[in-house]
Scaffold this motif. Structure first.
Motif, PDB file in Angstrom:
ATOM      1  N   LEU A 207       0.827  -1.197   0.000  1.00 37.80           N
ATOM      2  CA  LEU A 207       0.000   0.000   0.000  1.00 37.80           C
ATOM      3  C   LEU A 207       0.858   1.242   0.000  1.00 37.80           C
ATOM      4  O   LEU A 207       1.867   1.304   0.693  1.00 37.80           O
ATOM      5  CB  LEU A 207      -0.882   0.012   1.237  1.00 37.80           C
TER       6      LEU A 207
ATOM      7  N   PRO B  51       0.294   7.063   3.173  1.00 38.26           N
ATOM      8  CA  PRO B  51      -0.190   8.453   3.154  1.00 38.26           C
ATOM      9  C   PRO B  51       0.764   9.401   3.879  1.00 38.26           C
ATOM     10  O   PRO B  51       0.539  10.607   3.882  1.00 38.26           O
ATOM     11  CB  PRO B  51      -1.538   8.373   3.874  1.00 38.26           C
ATOM     12  N   LEU B  52       1.828   8.857   4.477  1.00 33.49           N
ATOM     13  CA  LEU B  52       2.737   9.688   5.270  1.00 33.49           C
ATOM     14  C   LEU B  52       3.867  10.299   4.451  1.00 33.49           C
ATOM     15  O   LEU B  52       4.605  11.143   4.944  1.00 33.49           O
ATOM     16  CB  LEU B  52       3.356   8.850   6.397  1.00 33.49           C
TER      17      LEU B  52
ATOM     18  N   ASP C  80       1.270   4.966  14.579  1.00 32.03           N
ATOM     19  CA  ASP C  80       1.362   6.340  14.076  1.00 32.03           C
ATOM     20  C   ASP C  80       2.124   6.396  12.757  1.00 32.03           C
ATOM     21  O   ASP C  80       1.852   7.243  11.908  1.00 32.03           O
ATOM     22  CB  ASP C  80       2.042   7.244  15.110  1.00 32.03           C
TER      23      ASP C  80
ATOM     24  N   GLY D 174       1.976   4.045  10.631  1.00 34.83           N
ATOM     25  CA  GLY D 174       1.237   3.230   9.670  1.00 34.83           C
ATOM     26  C   GLY D 174       1.933   1.922   9.328  1.00 34.83           C
ATOM     27  O   GLY D 174       1.784   1.401   8.230  1.00 34.83           O
ATOM     28  N   VAL D 175       2.686   1.389  10.286  1.00 32.75           N
ATOM     29  CA  VAL D 175       3.399   0.134  10.050  1.00 32.75           C
ATOM     30  C   VAL D 175       2.404  -1.022  10.133  1.00 32.75           C
ATOM     31  O   VAL D 175       1.612  -1.087  11.053  1.00 32.75           O
ATOM     32  CB  VAL D 175       4.507  -0.066  11.099  1.00 32.75           C
TER      33      VAL D 175
END
Lengths: 145, 178
Positions: free
Chosen positions: B31, B34-35, B132, B134-135
């Motif tokens: 994926l 978004p970061l 935080d 997204g891992v």
């Protein structure tokens, strides 16, 4: 059977049992202040995707990450955050993919509108073919008359 | 005429769709984060093996660094370990370990067994900071620029190829930009 043998068998039996026992994350059951919170939590975790096992939702998954994300959602529900805020929290970290229901936005217009467009095309094709057939029937009638 | 060509065209389109779908199937499990191009999430975590010492995001501002999420239970982390070690030894950037959802004793034993490539390892015991970031699969690595912005994410094992094509060019452009 001697008592000695009995204990040996008992020992072997318990040893073999431990082979089935696996280390699992012992999770505290999640507690809620009221029924409403519980229902909100259940609904949210059903709509959110487990990122590790991508075809399962958060409610069903037993992956460690799903545990942790359920914990986060649980805390946010208890803290009184709205469903939108909770989803926003996950989307800023994991992207839209975490949502099972994709939002209607620029890059999903095709996804949302394609069924309508296809339906429309189908209706047009149907109409033109019906028109042709009835025109044929008309000419048939005329030639018979 | 039309009634023969249309189904054929539909079939050709369907086959094309299938071929494209199969081609990108591998990438679909990866994926996009978004970061990317956003500031790294804030953290203030204890340093592994140094009781009482903590480090925060602000501790690392000013130089590019690599955040490498790893754990002793993560098999692929062993696979990428030599690559991370080479990268750290090259001195191209600071390499910071984020040990998450792990036991301190296991983590220290792991570093003792395979060698410690990290400048420091921060302990994210309950995985909150990993969320935080997204891992969702270990290992994951984040390249952070001197202003604290994430510029690249590697999902899965780091490879020499990725370092050559993705990491080093970005560091070079950061330095020329300064």
């Amino acid at each position: 059977m001697s008592i000695y043998k009995f204990f040996i068998i008992l020992f072997l039996f318990t040893v073999s049992l431990s082979a089935f026992a696996q280390k699992t994350d012992v999770q505290e059951p999640l507690l809620f202040a009221n029924q409403q919170q519980q229902e909100r939590f259940n609904k949210l975790t059903e709509e959110l995707r487990c990122l590790v096992c991508q075809n399962q939702n958060l409610a069903d998954s037993d992956a460690p990450l799903a545990h942790d994300l359920r914990r986060e959602v649980h805390e946010m529900v208890l803290a009184g955050r709205t469903n939108e805020q909770i989803k926003e929290f996950l989307v800023t970290r994991y992207g839209d993919f975490v949502l099972y229901r994709p939002p209607v936005q620029k890059n999903t217009y095709l996804l949302w509108l394609a069924p309508l467009v296809l339906l429309l095309i189908g209706a047009l094709i149907l109409r033109s073919s019906i028109g042709k057939r009835s025109a044929l029937l008309e000419t048939d009638k005329e030639t018979k008359d | 005429m039309n009634s023969r060509v249309l189904p054929l065209m539909a079939f050709v389109l369907l086959v094309a769709l299938l071929v494209v779908g199969l081609k990108i199937a591998d990438r679909k499990t990866q994926l996009p984060s978004p970061l990317i191009n956003k500031p790294a999430p804030a953290f203030n975590l204890p340093v592994l093996g140094q009781a009482g010492r903590t480090m925060s995001r602000e501790s690392f501002l000013g130089t590019p660094y690599l955040v490498n999420f790893w754990a002793s239970w993560c098999v692929t982390c062993r696979v990428e370990h030599p690559v991370i070690t080479d990268l750290a030894r090259s001195g191209a950037l600071r390499v910071i370990g984020f040990n998450f959802r792990d036991e301190n004793a296991d983590a220290l034993a792991w570093l003792a067994q395979f060698g410690n490539p990290y400048e420091v390892t921060l302990v994210d015991l309950d995985g909150r900071i990993s969320i935080d970031f997204g891992v969702y699969a270990a290992p994951e690595s984040f390249l952070v620029d001197p202003s604290g912005v994430i510029v690249f994410k590697q999902l899965g094992a780091m490879t020499h190829d990725i370092i050559e094509t993705e990491i080093l060019p970005r560091i070079a452009s950061m330095e020329s930009g300064n």
